[in-house]
Write an enzyme that holds these catalytic residues in place. Structure first.
Site, PDB file in Angstrom:
ATOM      1  N   CYS A 107      49.307  53.584  42.686  1.00 50.30           N
ATOM      2  CA  CYS A 107      48.953  54.098  41.364  1.00 50.30           C
ATOM      3  C   CYS A 107      48.943  55.634  41.364  1.00 50.30           C
ATOM      4  O   CYS A 107      48.196  56.237  42.138  1.00 50.30           O
ATOM      5  CB  CYS A 107      47.576  53.551  40.985  1.00 50.30           C
ATOM      6  SG  CYS A 107      46.841  54.335  39.547  1.00 50.30           S
TER       7      CYS A 107
ATOM      8  N   CYS B  25      40.269  49.800  44.993  1.00 50.70           N
ATOM      9  CA  CYS B  25      41.369  49.163  44.247  1.00 50.70           C
ATOM     10  C   CYS B  25      42.558  48.886  45.167  1.00 50.70           C
ATOM     11  O   CYS B  25      42.983  49.746  45.939  1.00 50.70           O
ATOM     12  CB  CYS B  25      41.795  50.081  43.102  1.00 50.70           C
ATOM     13  SG  CYS B  25      43.169  49.435  42.143  1.00 50.70           S
TER      14      CYS B  25
ATOM     15  N   CYS C 105      38.945  49.462  36.869  1.00 51.02           N
ATOM     16  CA  CYS C 105      39.651  50.639  36.353  1.00 51.02           C
ATOM     17  C   CYS C 105      38.960  51.092  35.071  1.00 51.02           C
ATOM     18  O   CYS C 105      39.528  51.069  33.980  1.00 51.02           O
ATOM     19  CB  CYS C 105      41.128  50.299  36.104  1.00 51.02           C
ATOM     20  SG  CYS C 105      42.166  51.744  35.896  1.00 51.02           S
TER      21      CYS C 105
ATOM     22  N   LYS D 185      47.135  45.611  17.046  1.00 48.89           N
ATOM     23  CA  LYS D 185      46.550  44.952  18.229  1.00 48.89           C
ATOM     24  C   LYS D 185      45.883  43.643  17.814  1.00 48.89           C
ATOM     25  O   LYS D 185      46.112  42.586  18.402  1.00 48.89           O
ATOM     26  CB  LYS D 185      45.513  45.865  18.898  1.00 48.89           C
ATOM     27  CG  LYS D 185      44.836  45.213  20.093  1.00 48.89           C
ATOM     28  CD  LYS D 185      43.450  45.740  20.364  1.00 48.89           C
ATOM     29  CE  LYS D 185      42.417  45.047  19.518  1.00 48.89           C
ATOM     30  NZ  LYS D 185      41.029  45.364  19.853  1.00 48.89           N
TER      31      LYS D 185
ATOM     32  N   CYS E 160      38.662  53.603  42.260  1.00 52.19           N
ATOM     33  CA  CYS E 160      39.963  53.686  42.933  1.00 52.19           C
ATOM     34  C   CYS E 160      39.869  53.388  44.424  1.00 52.19           C
ATOM     35  O   CYS E 160      40.794  52.811  45.004  1.00 52.19           O
ATOM     36  CB  CYS E 160      40.582  55.064  42.723  1.00 52.19           C
ATOM     37  SG  CYS E 160      40.886  55.441  40.987  1.00 52.19           S
TER      38      CYS E 160
HETATM   39  S1  SF4 Z   1      43.872  53.168  41.705  1.00 55.25           S
HETATM   40 FE1  SF4 Z   1      44.775  53.241  39.644  1.00 55.25          FE
HETATM   41  S2  SF4 Z   1      44.680  51.101  38.952  1.00 55.25           S
HETATM   42 FE2  SF4 Z   1      43.271  51.281  40.656  1.00 55.25          FE
HETATM   43  S3  SF4 Z   1      41.292  51.734  39.738  1.00 55.25           S
HETATM   44 FE3  SF4 Z   1      42.240  53.700  40.260  1.00 55.25          FE
HETATM   45  S4  SF4 Z   1      43.277  54.331  38.383  1.00 55.25           S
HETATM   46 FE4  SF4 Z   1      42.845  52.143  38.174  1.00 55.25          FE
END
Ligand code: SF4
Length: 330
Positions: free
Chosen positions: A319, A313, A303, A233, A310
């Site tokens: 997701c 998001c 995240c 990395k 979520c």
């Molecule tokens: S929906 Fe998925 S991408 Fe969005 S914060 Fe939750 S785990 Fe992360």
């Protein structure tokens, strides 16, 4: 007309295979519908020895055999890659579709760009690419990039950034670090995670840079990975930050975690290095640089490792982790 040898071989082939129909064209036998598909390729190879017909017919038969050969090669290749299924003549033009990529990934990445529009995550102002003194001589700037990446492992950006400021004030050059005792170096980088080990790594790496690279840093991932305390990395990020060369995706804990949550890896991966390989298999190269910064900031702000946000998001309906997480809360 068939030569005598051709007739004999044609007869033998008739015994060996059950053809539904045969046509004699020039001095060639054209197979219309073979009953035994499994032996198609080997039969066609045997038929090559009957090639005494017109140029036109030779060309036609060779083209057909070429396709069969390509199909076999492609199928062999797919099997080596562990991909199921095979490519037939009818489906060979669809081979590109066999390259796996996650559903809706373009929409997902656009949503992350939108959520990251402010660029106000710690990585945006205190990431490793912000730690080097850009006004220093190039060798020194590259050394700063390497040291900041070595400090950043399992350490918050703000802590790494503060340690780098102290090191730069002290004089972050190869000769000066070699002249600094371990205790002082430890005090300068504390409270970076694993600071004692990192003092050891930095000292040993700096000695190697002095002895083998004329005080500069190596210019390849392979050589960077041989330095104490430097992994893939860091090496990929260092190549980009210090040398401006894109060699791979820099996958840290954020990129690793989010890639698995989003289903951006074909199978769940256990290490960042496995995630890097899985991502590089499908993500277009032009996004390799951007995706690190995008995901790191996204992981710092939304995240998160624990209790990801979520519900706010934009990817919550795309997701797999988010959908599961939301269902569990209902
Ligand atoms: S929906 Fe998925 S991408 Fe969005 S914060 Fe939750 S785990 Fe992360």
């Amino acid at each position: 007309m068939l030569s005598e040898a051709g007739k004999v071989i044609g007869t033998e082939l008739s015994k060996k295979y059950s053809f539904r129909s045969r046509k004699q064209i020039g001095s060639q036998i054209r197979i219309e519908e073979p009953v035994d598909q499994k032996e198609k390729s080997s039969r066609e190879n045997e038929l090559l020895i009957l090639k005494k017909g017109s140029t036109k017919e030779k060309t036609s038969k060779r083209q057909h055999l070429s396709i069969a050969y390509e199909e076999r090669m492609l199928n062999d290749s797919l099997q080596k890659e562990g991909l199921k299924g095979s490519v037939s003549g009818a489906t060979r033009t669809e081979s590109k579709k066999l390259k796996w990529e996650p559903d809706n990934w373009r929409e997902v990445i656009n949503n992350i760009r939108e959520m990251r529009r402010q660029r106000d995550a710690p990585v945006d102002t205190m990431g490793c690419d912000k730690c080097a003194d850009e006004s220093a001589p190039p060798k020194e700037t590259r050394y700063h990039s390497l040291v900041s990446l070595m400090l950043s492992s399992q350490t918050k950006d703000a802590v790494t950034y503060a340690a780098m400021q102290k090191l730069r004030q002290h004089g972050l050059t190869v000769p000066n670090v070699l002249n600094t005792d371990d205790k002082t170096l430890g005090q300068l980088i504390y409270p970076v995670s694993f600071w004692k080990s990192k003092v050891n790594y930095i000292k040993r790496t700096t000695q190697i840079l002095q002895d083998e690279y004329d005080g500069d840093i190596p210019d390849s991932v392979e050589k960077l990975c041989k330095l104490p305390g430097v992994g893939p990395k860091m090496a990929h990020l260092c190549m980009k930050t210090a040398w401006g060369i894109l060699t791979g995706i820099g996958v840290d804990t954020h990129v690793h975690r989010i890639s698995n949550r989003l289903g951006w890896v074909k199978k769940a991966t256990k290490t960042p290095e496995a995630t890097r390989i899985a991502l590089e298999a499908w993500l277009p190269t032009e996004l390799w640089d951007e995706v690190n910064n995008l995901m790191v900031g996204f992981g710092q702000q939304l995240c998160k490792p624990v209790n990801p946000l979520c519900s706010t998001c934009l990817n919550r309906n795309l997701c797999p982790f988010g959908q599961l997480h939301s269902r569990g809360k209902q």
